[in-house]
Enzyme design. Sequence first.
Site, mmCIF file in Angstrom:
data_model
loop_
_atom_site.group_PDB
_atom_site.id
_atom_site.type_symbol
_atom_site.label_atom_id
_atom_site.label_comp_id
_atom_site.label_asym_id
_atom_site.label_seq_id
_atom_site.Cartn_x
_atom_site.Cartn_y
_atom_site.Cartn_z
ATOM 1 N N PRO A 83 0.827 -1.213 0.000
ATOM 2 C CA PRO A 83 0.000 0.000 0.000
ATOM 3 C C PRO A 83 0.857 1.256 0.000
ATOM 4 O O PRO A 83 1.829 1.347 0.745
ATOM 5 C CB PRO A 83 -0.789 -0.125 1.307
ATOM 6 C CG PRO A 83 -0.004 -1.071 2.157
ATOM 7 C CD PRO A 83 0.663 -2.016 1.219
ATOM 8 N N CYS A 109 0.308 5.518 -0.075
ATOM 9 C CA CYS A 109 -0.480 6.748 -0.135
ATOM 10 C C CYS A 109 -0.075 7.549 -1.363
ATOM 11 O O CYS A 109 1.116 7.754 -1.613
ATOM 12 C CB CYS A 109 -0.224 7.617 1.098
ATOM 13 S SG CYS A 109 -0.886 6.922 2.597
ATOM 14 N N ALA A 159 -3.451 3.126 2.315
ATOM 15 C CA ALA A 159 -4.179 3.332 3.567
ATOM 16 C C ALA A 159 -5.402 4.184 3.274
ATOM 17 O O ALA A 159 -5.284 5.342 2.883
ATOM 18 C CB ALA A 159 -3.279 4.040 4.568
ATOM 19 N N TYR A 185 0.156 4.573 13.481
ATOM 20 C CA TYR A 185 -1.214 5.047 13.347
ATOM 21 C C TYR A 185 -2.069 4.475 14.487
ATOM 22 O O TYR A 185 -1.555 3.765 15.351
ATOM 23 C CB TYR A 185 -1.747 4.730 11.945
ATOM 24 C CG TYR A 185 -0.922 5.437 10.891
ATOM 25 C CD1 TYR A 185 -0.824 6.836 10.890
ATOM 26 C CD2 TYR A 185 -0.178 4.737 9.943
ATOM 27 C CE1 TYR A 185 -0.034 7.507 9.955
ATOM 28 C CE2 TYR A 185 0.616 5.394 9.005
ATOM 29 C CZ TYR A 185 0.685 6.774 9.020
ATOM 30 O OH TYR A 185 1.470 7.436 8.118
HETATM 31 C C1 LIG Z 1 4.908 6.761 -1.383
HETATM 32 C C2 LIG Z 1 4.725 5.786 -0.255
HETATM 33 C C3 LIG Z 1 3.509 5.692 0.403
HETATM 34 C C4 LIG Z 1 3.306 4.737 1.411
HETATM 35 N N1 LIG Z 1 2.059 4.583 1.959
HETATM 36 C C5 LIG Z 1 1.813 3.547 2.785
HETATM 37 C C6 LIG Z 1 0.479 3.210 3.171
HETATM 38 O O1 LIG Z 1 -0.502 3.793 2.717
HETATM 39 N N2 LIG Z 1 0.324 2.182 4.056
HETATM 40 C C7 LIG Z 1 1.390 1.458 4.525
HETATM 41 O O2 LIG Z 1 1.208 0.537 5.328
HETATM 42 N N3 LIG Z 1 2.653 1.721 4.130
HETATM 43 C C8 LIG Z 1 2.873 2.720 3.242
HETATM 44 N N4 LIG Z 1 4.140 2.920 2.775
HETATM 45 C C9 LIG Z 1 5.193 1.973 3.142
HETATM 46 C C10 LIG Z 1 5.312 0.900 2.073
HETATM 47 O O3 LIG Z 1 4.110 0.152 1.922
HETATM 48 C C11 LIG Z 1 6.467 -0.079 2.388
HETATM 49 O O4 LIG Z 1 6.172 -0.760 3.568
HETATM 50 C C12 LIG Z 1 7.814 0.645 2.539
HETATM 51 O O5 LIG Z 1 7.978 1.623 1.522
HETATM 52 C C13 LIG Z 1 8.988 -0.327 2.487
HETATM 53 O O6 LIG Z 1 8.980 -1.063 1.285
HETATM 54 P P1 LIG Z 1 9.947 -0.695 0.031
HETATM 55 O O7 LIG Z 1 11.350 -0.717 0.535
HETATM 56 O O8 LIG Z 1 9.658 -1.788 -0.982
HETATM 57 O O9 LIG Z 1 9.557 0.655 -0.477
HETATM 58 C C14 LIG Z 1 4.366 3.893 1.790
HETATM 59 C C15 LIG Z 1 5.605 4.018 1.161
HETATM 60 C C16 LIG Z 1 5.785 4.925 0.135
HETATM 61 C C17 LIG Z 1 7.122 4.972 -0.573
#
Ligand SMILES: Cc1cc2nc3c(=O)[nH]c(=O)nc-3n(C[C@H](O)[C@H](O)[C@H](O)COP(=O)(O)O)c2cc1C
Length: 354
Positions: free
Chosen positions: A23, A25, A57, A181
């Site tokens: 997920p 945002c 989210a 959260y």
């Molecule tokens: C732009 C952006 C928005 C994010 N929004 C959410 C979210 O809505 N809910 C959530 O649980 N994590 C959110 N995260 C965290 C990611 O889901 C993920 O757990 C985190 O970026 C680590 O993974 P990665 O190294 O593959 O980016 C967000 C991350 C990014 C980069």
Amino acid sequence: MSKLFTPYVIRGLEIKNRIWVSPMCQYSSQEGMPTDWHFVHLGSRAVGGAGLVMVEASAVSPEGRISPDDSGIWTDAQATAFQRITGFIRAQGAVAAIQLAHAGRKASTAVPWKGGATLSTREGGWIPWAPSAIPFTDGDPLPHEMSLDDTRTVIRQFEEAAQRSLAAGFQVIEIHMAHGYLLHEFLSPLSNRRQDEYGGSFENRIRLPLQVARAVRELWPEELPLFVRISASDWKAGGWDVEQSVLLARELSAIGVDLIDCSSGGLVADAKITAGPAYQVPFADKIRREAGIATAAVGIITEPHQAEEILQSQKADAIFMAREFLRDPYWPMHAASALHAEIGWPKQYERARR
Ligand SMILES: Cc1cc2nc3c(=O)[nH]c(=O)nc-3n(C[C@H](O)[C@H](O)[C@H](O)COP(=O)(O)O)c2cc1C
């Protein structure tokens, strides 16, 4: 044989592979409604071959949004607006999932590209809700300490959001209990200083998260999976940790939660996080082994062989990827080629296949 591209059967759902969109945002909603941005952004990742595409989210109530531009699912109009997106994701053979969230004390902030600072009521913000009147950042206004009535309201909001998620065409719900959260704030002794049945002991701190999970599970169809994302550690002494996460995961499993999505951090601004490639995988591994529940790993997993190894060594059942999917919506197609797995491409793109 690639495990990343082996279908995953969970309850009555078959997910075509184990590389899933985490997920994220987008801060691009209007009145909580998804826009064309979401249709293209989420749709592209389904076209790119992800097995499951999870919507960011999405707030269960207006005050549960991180920013005014967050996605939400507290009205029927929002649910209806999601139908076009879930329909398209599913038409690509991917599973449509949504993360249900309440931002708690981290609500009411400007979107990141406008600085991300706390918004006062005069600036279009609102008073955030929290287990205790302790702000996320020193100097921020005190959040509203939730009454017992408020806890019942939040449970009902998650229930209604789950019902709307079904009407919207989603096949998986993930309850957001991570990243500082609201539900994570109840879990952690650093943010929860309550004196009533929702604070103090471990049993009391997990009470509201469990009540929410139970309420959602009761109305979510038997054949559809329910996930929970947790922060397995606050990365701060005296906070929530992986041992408590194992105990929580056991309780969630008993309620009928099917998978724990293992993230970490986000509760306090001064946490000391040692992030690096696959740094959260040990959480997924430990919770999987010690709580006997399926887990997903997430966090700086970017390479096909790295993802494959996590699954082959049985440290997790699936991989969520976030930023790498922003860099490359077609990552699953590239990974399949690197891992010599045969996957279908959209028929419209077949002529580009080498
Ligand atoms: C732009 C952006 C928005 C994010 N929004 C959410 C979210 O809505 N809910 C959530 O649980 N994590 C959110 N995260 C965290 C990611 O889901 C993920 O757990 C985190 O970026 C680590 O993974 P990665 O190294 O593959 O980016 C967000 C991350 C990014 C980069």
